[in-house]
Scaffold this motif. Structure first.
Motif, PDB file in Angstrom:
ATOM      1  N   UNK A  19       0.833  -1.201   0.000  1.00 49.50           N
ATOM      2  CA  UNK A  19       0.000   0.000   0.000  1.00 49.50           C
ATOM      3  C   UNK A  19       0.869   1.252   0.000  1.00 49.50           C
ATOM      4  N   UNK A  20       1.881   1.275   0.835  1.00 51.11           N
ATOM      5  CA  UNK A  20       2.781   2.424   0.888  1.00 51.11           C
ATOM      6  C   UNK A  20       3.508   2.633  -0.426  1.00 51.11           C
ATOM      7  N   UNK A  21       3.961   1.539  -1.025  1.00 57.43           N
ATOM      8  CA  UNK A  21       4.642   1.633  -2.318  1.00 57.43           C
ATOM      9  C   UNK A  21       3.694   2.199  -3.372  1.00 57.43           C
ATOM     10  N   UNK A  22       2.464   1.690  -3.421  1.00 58.48           N
ATOM     11  CA  UNK A  22       1.501   2.177  -4.403  1.00 58.48           C
ATOM     12  C   UNK A  22       1.142   3.641  -4.160  1.00 58.48           C
ATOM     13  N   UNK A  23       0.993   4.032  -2.896  1.00 59.98           N
ATOM     14  CA  UNK A  23       0.682   5.429  -2.585  1.00 59.98           C
ATOM     15  C   UNK A  23       1.830   6.331  -3.026  1.00 59.98           C
TER      16      UNK A  23
END
Length: 154
Positions: A54-58
């Protein structure tokens, strides 16, 4: 929320989605540690495994759709990381005795996770000749299953 952010032509959809389940998860993590037992450690491992993509995608969404530099995004994410310990402390010291409220928070977080996975992360995780997204999903499921078996048996 997704529709609202789309109408605004905002690049923070993944970030909002990530925080909408991260905060209740962190509160539940604090409450799990207050209750004792081994559920807190399992929840912490599951949160790490689930929040990394999720952090990578954000980060990817913000860096490709905004005028912010990667350094500013990382700095902002570092500040947002402090929300986790504050939320966990809230769960530990204030909310751990409210079982129904904690259950409702976890239900909210799990619904957000499922929505995020099927709406945003899974369709975007296609890598040519790479199986890491699928392996990550299976690993997360396996960790949850084994952890639940260990808690139930011990």
């Amino acid at each position: 929320m997704d529709a609202f952010l789309s109408r605004l032509n905002s690049s923070v959809g993944q970030l909002v989605a990530m925080l909408s389940d991260f905060v209740p998860e962190a509160i539940a993590l604090g409450a799990a540690f207050a209750a004792g037992g081994s559920a807190g450690l399992l929840l912490a491992l599951l949160m790490v495994l689930q929040n990394l993509p999720e952090g990578f995608n954000a980060f990817e969404e913000l860096s490709s759709n905004s005028q912010l530099s990667p350094n500013k995004i990382v700095l902002a994410f570092s500040g947002l990381a402090l929300v986790g310990p504050a939320s966990a402390a809230t769960g530990y010291y204030l909310l751990s005795q409210y079982d129904e409220l904690m259950g409702a928070l976890m239900l909210f977080a799990s619904a957000g996770i499922l929505y995020l996975v099927f709406q945003d992360i899974a369709p975007e995780s296609k890598l040519v000749h790479q199986s890491m997204p699928a392996v990550g999903a299976v690993t997360g499921f396996l960790l949850g299953l084994v952890g639940n078996m260990m808690i139930a048996g011990g």
